[in-house]
Design an enzyme around this catalytic site. Structure first.
Site, mmCIF file in Angstrom:
data_model
loop_
_atom_site.group_PDB
_atom_site.id
_atom_site.type_symbol
_atom_site.label_atom_id
_atom_site.label_comp_id
_atom_site.label_asym_id
_atom_site.label_seq_id
_atom_site.Cartn_x
_atom_site.Cartn_y
_atom_site.Cartn_z
ATOM 1 N N LYS A 114 5.093 -3.070 -16.194
ATOM 2 C CA LYS A 114 6.247 -2.535 -16.907
ATOM 3 C C LYS A 114 7.375 -2.196 -15.918
ATOM 4 O O LYS A 114 8.518 -2.605 -16.094
ATOM 5 C CB LYS A 114 5.836 -1.301 -17.720
ATOM 6 N N ASP A 133 7.108 -1.070 -22.885
ATOM 7 C CA ASP A 133 6.918 0.372 -22.778
ATOM 8 C C ASP A 133 6.382 0.878 -24.114
ATOM 9 O O ASP A 133 6.025 0.091 -24.975
ATOM 10 C CB ASP A 133 8.235 1.061 -22.405
#
Length: 208
Positions: A114, A133
């Site tokens: 991420k 996310d």
DNA sequence: ATCCCGAGGG
DNA sequence: CCCTCTGGAT
């Protein structure tokens, strides 16, 4: 993809809302943003970046010296250690520069896919993967872009197959904006929202 | 699966 | 009080 067009129309100004002026600052801000709001990160980073202007300044300090500047963000012990070790690695292994490949970024403490995707996409314009996310994961499942029982890694794979590579970074920001402004974690405020009505009236209330 | 953890909203 | 916030390491 039709959903992409609708998102573009509704969130034309979607962008990274973390404040930074260099790649290493974005890397740090993104590490700090774990389980925290961008507002709370942006509140702390000005003093942090002023006190530690370069990666070498973090490397030369101890985590305990970094902690006071990020305490209000939460998870501060882990994050201070991650920032310290990541910046030290930049100095020792990457000539003080933020590396531009997924493989290299993943060797840094506090950095998984991420965070690496945020840095590559926003600092370097490289769409190596899709930023997944908490918002992107939630919306992908509500909108039917990924199975509801999919792991974060699986969600990313589905999104990469569904959307053109050139749109990945922008698309993640638009999904995040939609997640923050309308299709929220708690119940959502989908009444009247074009995206929700057209593509996913399934913002079911949280169980219990 | 658990832990880290403060701030803000409900 | 409870939940969530641009996760990652163990």
């Amino acid at each position: 993809m039709e959903l992409l067009e609708a998102l573009r129309e509704q969130y034309p100004d979607a962008r990274c809302e973390l404040d930074y002026s260099t790649p290493h600052e974005l890397l740090i801000a993104t590490i700090l943003s774990a389980q925290a709001t961008d507002v709370s990160v942006n509140k702390a980073t000005p003093a942090l970046f002023k006190r530690f202007p370069t990666p070498a300044d973090y490397a030369g300090a101890t985590p305990a010296e970094i902690e006071p500047y990020i305490k209000t963000i939460g998870l501060y012990r882990n994050k201070a250690r991650a920032v310290h070790e990541a910046m030290r690695a930049l100095c020792e292994r990457f000539g003080g520069q933020v590396p531009r490949t997924m493989e290299e970024l993943l060797t840094l403490r506090g950095v998984a896919r991420k965070t690496a995707n945020v840095v590559l996409g926003n600092a370097f314009g490289i769409n190596a993967g899709f930023v997944v996310d908490t918002h992107v994961e939630r919306l992908s499942k509500r909108l039917g872009l990924a199975p509801k029982n999919a792991t974060v890694a699986k969600v990313e794979q589905h999104l990469m197959k569904l959307l053109p590579q050139a749109t990945w970074c922008d698309a993640s920001h638009m999904l995040i904006f939609h997640g923050r402004r309308a299709c929220k974690a708690r119940g959502g405020e989908c009444g009247g929202n074009v995206i929700c009505e057209r593509f996913g009236g399934r913002c079911e209330k949280r169980k219990r």
